[in-house]
Design a protein around this motif. Sequence first.
Motif, short mmCIF file in Angstrom:
data_model
loop_
_atom_site.label_atom_id
_atom_site.label_comp_id
_atom_site.label_asym_id
_atom_site.label_seq_id
_atom_site.Cartn_x
_atom_site.Cartn_y
_atom_site.Cartn_z
N GLY A 183 3.64 11.33 -11.92
CA GLY A 183 4.86 11.24 -12.71
C GLY A 183 6.14 11.52 -11.95
O GLY A 183 7.23 11.45 -12.53
N GLU A 184 6.05 11.83 -10.64
CA GLU A 184 7.24 12.09 -9.83
C GLU A 184 7.43 10.91 -8.87
O GLU A 184 6.59 10.67 -8.00
CB GLU A 184 7.10 13.39 -9.04
CG GLU A 184 6.96 14.62 -9.92
CD GLU A 184 6.83 15.89 -9.09
OE1 GLU A 184 7.22 15.86 -7.89
OE2 GLU A 184 6.35 16.91 -9.62
N PHE A 185 8.53 10.21 -9.01
CA PHE A 185 8.74 8.99 -8.24
C PHE A 185 9.85 9.18 -7.21
O PHE A 185 10.84 9.86 -7.47
CB PHE A 185 9.09 7.82 -9.16
CG PHE A 185 7.96 7.47 -10.10
CD1 PHE A 185 6.94 6.62 -9.69
CD2 PHE A 185 7.91 8.02 -11.38
CE1 PHE A 185 5.90 6.30 -10.54
CE2 PHE A 185 6.86 7.70 -12.24
CZ PHE A 185 5.85 6.85 -11.81
N ASP A 186 9.64 8.58 -6.03
CA ASP A 186 10.63 8.62 -4.96
C ASP A 186 10.86 7.19 -4.48
O ASP A 186 10.05 6.62 -3.74
CB ASP A 186 10.13 9.50 -3.81
CG ASP A 186 11.11 9.51 -2.64
OD1 ASP A 186 12.25 9.02 -2.81
OD2 ASP A 186 10.73 10.00 -1.56
N PHE A 187 11.98 6.61 -4.90
CA PHE A 187 12.31 5.25 -4.52
C PHE A 187 13.43 5.19 -3.47
O PHE A 187 13.90 4.09 -3.14
CB PHE A 187 12.75 4.45 -5.75
CG PHE A 187 11.67 4.27 -6.77
CD1 PHE A 187 10.57 3.48 -6.50
CD2 PHE A 187 11.74 4.90 -8.01
CE1 PHE A 187 9.56 3.30 -7.43
CE2 PHE A 187 10.74 4.73 -8.95
CZ PHE A 187 9.65 3.93 -8.66
N PHE A 237 0.83 -1.21 0.00
CA PHE A 237 0.00 0.00 0.00
C PHE A 237 0.87 1.26 0.00
O PHE A 237 0.60 2.20 0.74
CB PHE A 237 -0.94 -0.02 1.21
CG PHE A 237 -1.99 -1.08 1.15
CD1 PHE A 237 -3.05 -0.99 0.26
CD2 PHE A 237 -1.92 -2.19 1.98
CE1 PHE A 237 -4.02 -1.98 0.19
CE2 PHE A 237 -2.89 -3.19 1.92
CZ PHE A 237 -3.94 -3.08 1.03
N SER A 238 1.86 1.30 -0.86
CA SER A 238 2.85 2.38 -0.82
C SER A 238 2.79 3.33 -2.01
O SER A 238 3.70 4.12 -2.21
CB SER A 238 4.26 1.77 -0.73
OG SER A 238 4.42 1.01 0.43
N TRP A 239 1.73 3.26 -2.80
CA TRP A 239 1.69 4.08 -4.01
C TRP A 239 1.90 5.56 -3.69
O TRP A 239 2.69 6.25 -4.35
CB TRP A 239 0.37 3.86 -4.74
CG TRP A 239 0.30 4.42 -6.13
CD1 TRP A 239 1.12 5.36 -6.72
CD2 TRP A 239 -0.65 4.07 -7.15
NE1 TRP A 239 0.74 5.62 -8.01
CE2 TRP A 239 -0.35 4.83 -8.30
CE3 TRP A 239 -1.72 3.20 -7.18
CZ2 TRP A 239 -1.10 4.76 -9.47
CZ3 TRP A 239 -2.47 3.11 -8.35
CH2 TRP A 239 -2.17 3.88 -9.48
N ALA A 240 1.21 6.07 -2.69
CA ALA A 240 1.31 7.51 -2.38
C ALA A 240 2.72 7.89 -1.97
O ALA A 240 3.13 9.05 -2.16
CB ALA A 240 0.32 7.88 -1.28
#
Length: 663
Positions: free
Chosen positions: A67-71, A57-60
């Motif tokens: 379009g901005e991703f934080d991995f 449940f980590s999409w947010a």
Amino acid sequence: MTLSNELPIRRWLRRAGSARLEFGADYNPDQWPREVWDDDVRAMREAGVTIVSLAIFSWARLEPRAGEFDFTWLDEVMDLLHAGGISVDLATATASPPPWLTREHPEILPVTRTGETLWPGARQHWRPTSPVFREHALRLVRELATRYGDHPALVAWHVNNELGCHNVYDYSDDAAAAFRIWLRHRYGTVEALNHAWGTAFWSQRYDDFEEILPPRLAASHPNPTQQLDFKRFSSDALKDHLRAERDLLRELTPEVPVTTNFMVMGQQKPMNYADWAGEVDFVSNDHYVLPGPQARDELSFSANLTGNIAGGRPWFLMEHSTSAVNWQPVNVAKKPGELARDSLTHVAHGADAVCFFQWRQSKAGAEKYHSAMLPHAGTDSDLFRAVARLGERLHELAPVAGSHRRRADVGIIHDWESWWVAEHDSHPTDRLNYPQEALDWYTALLDAGIRADVLPADGPLQEYRLLIAPILHVVPAALADRLRDFVAGGGHLVTTYFSGIVDENDHIWLGGYPGALRDLLGIRIEEFGPLLDDESVELDNGTTGSLWTDRIDVGDDVEVLAHYKTGEQAERAAVTRREVGSGSAAYVSTRLGPDGLAALLPELLGPAGVTGELPPEWGGRVELAIRGDHWFLINRTDEAVDVSALPGAGILEPRGVVVLHRG
């Protein structure tokens, strides 16, 4: 795509260095500050954890804005788990869309049959047929697969989560458009649909597919076949989403197996999991104990069915609970021994992984009172110590890993479409409970010390001596032929009230009930006799029936095993059997419950040559399940049972499990 003839889970075990039973949980580190993560890994190693499902449940958190991703955080967690020797079943994180997505695209939100929108604030607030949701979900899947496909911790992909748990039936305009496409594919022409749906009734004839809607709130009972097809469509729509994510993952990471967690349990009927099983590289399941006197029998039943959906091969228990859940009216903690017994019952029926929701019990949120491997009380707790003991037990049982379930002599048919249709509205009674009737038979067999397999209707019927088909309501001609062939080949069939009544279009088989099975059973029923809630009937074999009776006319070659003593059908047949060569076909026309069925079973087991594999003096207190050369003896009671009649068994503790190697 098939990775190989070898179950993909074995690939994980080789990567881990040796064959083993996996042990772990859903892990949600993003709910906790960074300093907790190191403690988590240390405690996981103490408990014997080998695998976690991550980022469900980590999409947010992964995509805080479109379009901005934080991995960054997930990179660190993946590396930390790998350094700790813990494998990762990485979720695609698409189960619940983030707030920005529903704000920008409210058209992805599901709509109920009454036209109400299901708003954000919980989970699974998305339409299975929404092209907008699909586009955003697959973009996230692509990013995850590209970034982590080669990560050494990754052993499997976890598509979405519990698909359809809250959003299976969507009645939106997107669903309506997709439903029409599905119907065109199924029927080809609107004329064929009109025939299948019987639209001559109530002036429902369609002239164009564009006139068709989902079965939204109507003035009276919606068309029955429309309801059935919408259930089929809804299961297929979720399956299509599963395929969409799976296909992208296979394209980008072809060597990483893909699964999703089914919910084969209790009243979870919307998804046809027998149909879904071929879409994943290995079957996974979630199961939670449902309260009631048959609670552990239902657990065994569901694990058994999962193993047969998996084709007898090992499968993955993705979620169950260490103790209390949070979503029942009263959430009771498990008794000492139940954590291990529940887990090992799943292993006995084929699970090669035992995992829980969740690793660390949440401090906030809707599931903060749901138990976990690491409870609020921390590692210095009875619950954590029980978890660690289970980890040790699973480590000792490593030789079980990879072994297949041994087929029983008795099969119980579980058919999703019969479940769907038998419980429709405007039927002889709305009190009918399809899974309860099947569970009653299963309990009666356990009480008699008889192993039984629970299998879908398209399973290997010819492999069994005795087949029990409770409320097999939907019987297409092809299934009727298979059952006739089974009996003609020397098999013994038992079916029950409200079976054989309709075909695949929910059309009545004419000429008298039980329709498609009438000639095989040698009986004819002109009219049903459902019972009111306070009514029951006595049979001359000393049992009592409820819910249903039938006015049965029997053929000359039919043996009556029991008559009604009381009620409108007094002196008429209640239970019948017709011999067909060396086989037979029997009919039970009322609900007898586990005790009544126990009295009847000897009449049914004897002709089939089915006997118990355990000493009769154990009196059904012990369940037997067999995987390969390993016998699992599961104490169904809260009292010790002397099982020393089997070498090496000794005393089986209350709620205990003994595993014997009998090569």
